[in-house]
Design an enzyme around this catalytic site. Structure first.
Site, PDB file in Angstrom:
ATOM      1  N   ASP A   1      -8.157 -28.245  30.853  1.00  0.00           N
ATOM      2  CA  ASP A   1      -7.770 -29.240  31.863  1.00  0.00           C
ATOM      3  C   ASP A   1      -6.263 -29.198  32.160  1.00  0.00           C
ATOM      4  O   ASP A   1      -5.860 -28.563  33.121  1.00  0.00           O
ATOM      5  CB  ASP A   1      -8.211 -30.650  31.437  1.00  0.00           C
ATOM      6  N   ASP A   2      -5.472 -29.880  31.338  1.00  0.00           N
ATOM      7  CA  ASP A   2      -4.009 -29.913  31.517  1.00  0.00           C
ATOM      8  C   ASP A   2      -3.376 -29.697  30.142  1.00  0.00           C
ATOM      9  O   ASP A   2      -2.878 -30.633  29.508  1.00  0.00           O
ATOM     10  CB  ASP A   2      -3.587 -31.269  32.098  1.00  0.00           C
TER      11      ASP A   2
ATOM     12  N   GLU B   1     -15.944 -38.141  35.380  1.00  0.00           N
ATOM     13  CA  GLU B   1     -14.937 -38.207  34.308  1.00  0.00           C
ATOM     14  C   GLU B   1     -14.690 -39.690  34.045  1.00  0.00           C
ATOM     15  O   GLU B   1     -15.010 -40.201  32.979  1.00  0.00           O
ATOM     16  CB  GLU B   1     -13.641 -37.504  34.748  1.00  0.00           C
TER      17      GLU B   1
ATOM     18  N   HIS C   1     -14.426 -32.537  40.679  1.00  0.00           N
ATOM     19  CA  HIS C   1     -14.391 -33.451  39.541  1.00  0.00           C
ATOM     20  C   HIS C   1     -15.327 -34.618  39.852  1.00  0.00           C
ATOM     21  O   HIS C   1     -15.254 -35.200  40.941  1.00  0.00           O
ATOM     22  CB  HIS C   1     -12.980 -34.015  39.341  1.00  0.00           C
TER      23      HIS C   1
ATOM     24  N   HIS D   1     -11.667 -24.631  33.984  1.00  0.00           N
ATOM     25  CA  HIS D   1     -11.120 -25.942  34.373  1.00  0.00           C
ATOM     26  C   HIS D   1      -9.724 -26.077  33.779  1.00  0.00           C
ATOM     27  O   HIS D   1      -9.547 -26.590  32.676  1.00  0.00           O
ATOM     28  CB  HIS D   1     -12.056 -27.058  33.877  1.00  0.00           C
TER      29      HIS D   1
HETATM   30  N1  HPA Z   1      -8.840 -35.350  36.527  1.00  0.00           N
HETATM   31  C1  HPA Z   1      -8.533 -35.546  37.808  1.00  0.00           C
HETATM   32  N2  HPA Z   1      -7.489 -34.979  38.379  1.00  0.00           N
HETATM   33  C2  HPA Z   1      -6.701 -34.197  37.651  1.00  0.00           C
HETATM   34  C3  HPA Z   1      -6.959 -33.973  36.327  1.00  0.00           C
HETATM   35  C4  HPA Z   1      -8.096 -34.576  35.732  1.00  0.00           C
HETATM   36  O1  HPA Z   1      -8.418 -34.428  34.550  1.00  0.00           O
HETATM   37  N3  HPA Z   1      -5.984 -33.157  35.881  1.00  0.00           N
HETATM   38  C5  HPA Z   1      -5.179 -32.878  36.923  1.00  0.00           C
HETATM   39  N4  HPA Z   1      -5.604 -33.519  38.005  1.00  0.00           N
HETATM   40 ZN    ZN Z   2      -9.343 -31.623  35.688  1.00  0.00          ZN
END
Ligand code: HPA
Ligand code: ZN
Length: 351
Positions: free
Chosen positions: A287-288, A209, A206, A26
């Site tokens: 993630d990012d 979250e 996703h 991810h």
């Molecule tokens: N959630 C949803 N979209 C996204 C995310 C995330 O954590 N990171 C990049 N796009």
């Molecule tokens: Zn993500």
């Protein structure tokens, strides 16, 4: 011989977390764009940025929720124009992944973020694919691509994106669903996921979250996904937790992301220990990483530092889960799991 986790001293854990082999499942590759690279690409491509300096951009990385992050994340991605830009971004990620002993990575990419600016989808995919090939040949990392649809856009736009990507069908292994979750339930994308399934693509989304447990259920039931990205809000539904555990449905959990986007107030509040205790196939991911404070090993380290319930057995379980949950071949999974066993056996033997 079973691994004697109790023989691994707590003092050995930080080193083991960092040196053991792991898979990352991810990672939004656009979320690996460090401010320095954003500015370098902006200069190279003559793109104007709303921030005067790297420091000013980094100072803006204070998020209150997912949307507040996405606004900056899409602005950062606006510097990506040429195939070489996509290659450079992914290569920078792979070098960091190699340092963190990531042996396999499945990268999300957001083509719609680029095609809306007039960038051809082939430019995006070819640049990323070339970096994946070089990751294998130069770093020994096996890498593949997962095309994500932006859920704040329409399903018709997602279908057009899938169709535009089909000439490159062999260069990506699956599709996912990301961007603003609230108000955009998985079932909005039922048709495009069915089309992707008919192409033999892997399916992930996703869910859970920021969205409710019902979004996890519809990702499973309507989209028929093989992994849930994030999924941490499943803990609000004991029946769903049981279902996820019984089916070994993987969750790609992103601890630093969850804290930065205020899903949890602090890392000590994270529900990962409960997910593991319930027998879920949970994994740790970044993630990012350029926006949330670190790559794979930073995520492992921050998580284990804040949660004393997690020890060597849980570290092994998370890494083993990452291989199990990957879309790699059974032979590759067996090889990495054997490497993982070796690292933990050596630690248990005091080596
Ligand atoms: N959630 C949803 N979209 C996204 C995310 C995330 O954590 N990171 C990049 N796009
Ligand atoms: Zn993500």
């Amino acid at each position: 011989m079973p691994i004697d986790f109790a023989a691994i001293p707590r003092s050995a854990l930080p080193g083991l977390l960092c040196s053991a082999p792991k898979a990352e499942l991810h990672i939004h590759i656009e979320g690996s764009l460090e401010p320095e690279l954003i500015f370098a690409l902006a200069r190279r491509n003559g793109v104007d940025l709303a921030y005067p300096s790297v420091d000013a951009l980094r100072a803006a990385y204070a998020f209150s929720d997912l949307q507040s992050f996405l606004d900056i994340y899409y602005a950062g991605a606006s510097v990506l124009i040429e195939e070489q830009d996509f290659f450079d971004m992914a290569w920078a990620y792979f070098e960091r992944a190699a340092a963190d002993h990531v042996v396999h990575a499945e990268l999300f990419f957001d083509p719609q973020t680029h095609t809306v600016r007039g960038v051809d989808i082939g430019v995006v995919i070819r640049g990323l694919h070339r970096a994946c090939q070089q990751a294998q040949s130069q770093l020994g990392i096996s890498a593949s691509l997962i095309l994500c649809f932006l859920r704040h856009l329409s399903e018709d736009e997602a279908i057009a994106t899938l169709q535009a990507a089909l000439p490159y069908r062999d260069l990506f292994i699956g599709v996912g669903l990301d961007s603003s979750e609230r108000g955009h339930p998985p079932e909005k994308f039922a048709r495009v996921f069915a089309m992707a399934r008919a192409q033999g693509l892997h399916l992930v989304a996703h869910a859970g979250e920021e969205g409710p447990p019902a979004y996890i259920e519809s990702a499973l039931d309507v989209l028929q996904v093989q992994r849930i990205d994030h999924g941490v809000r499943c803990v609000e539904s004991p029946a769903l937790v049981q279902r996820l555990a019984a089916s070994r449905m993987p969750l790609t959990v992103c601890p630093l992301s969850n804290v930065k986007l205020c899903v949890y107030k602090t890392m000590a509040d994270h529900q990962l220990p409960a997910l593991l205790a319930a027998g879920l196939c949970a994994t740790i991911n970044s993630d990012d990483p350029a926006y949330f404070g670190g790559y794979m090993n930073a995520n492992f380290t921050a998580t284990f530092d804040a949660l004393p319930q997690l020890g060597a057995a849980q570290a092994y379980r998370l890494m083993c889960n990452s291989f199990e949950a990957s879309f790699a071949s059974d032979a590759a999974k067996a090889g990495w799991t054997a490497q993982l066993d070796g690292a933990f056996q050596a630690a248990a033997a005091g080596a």
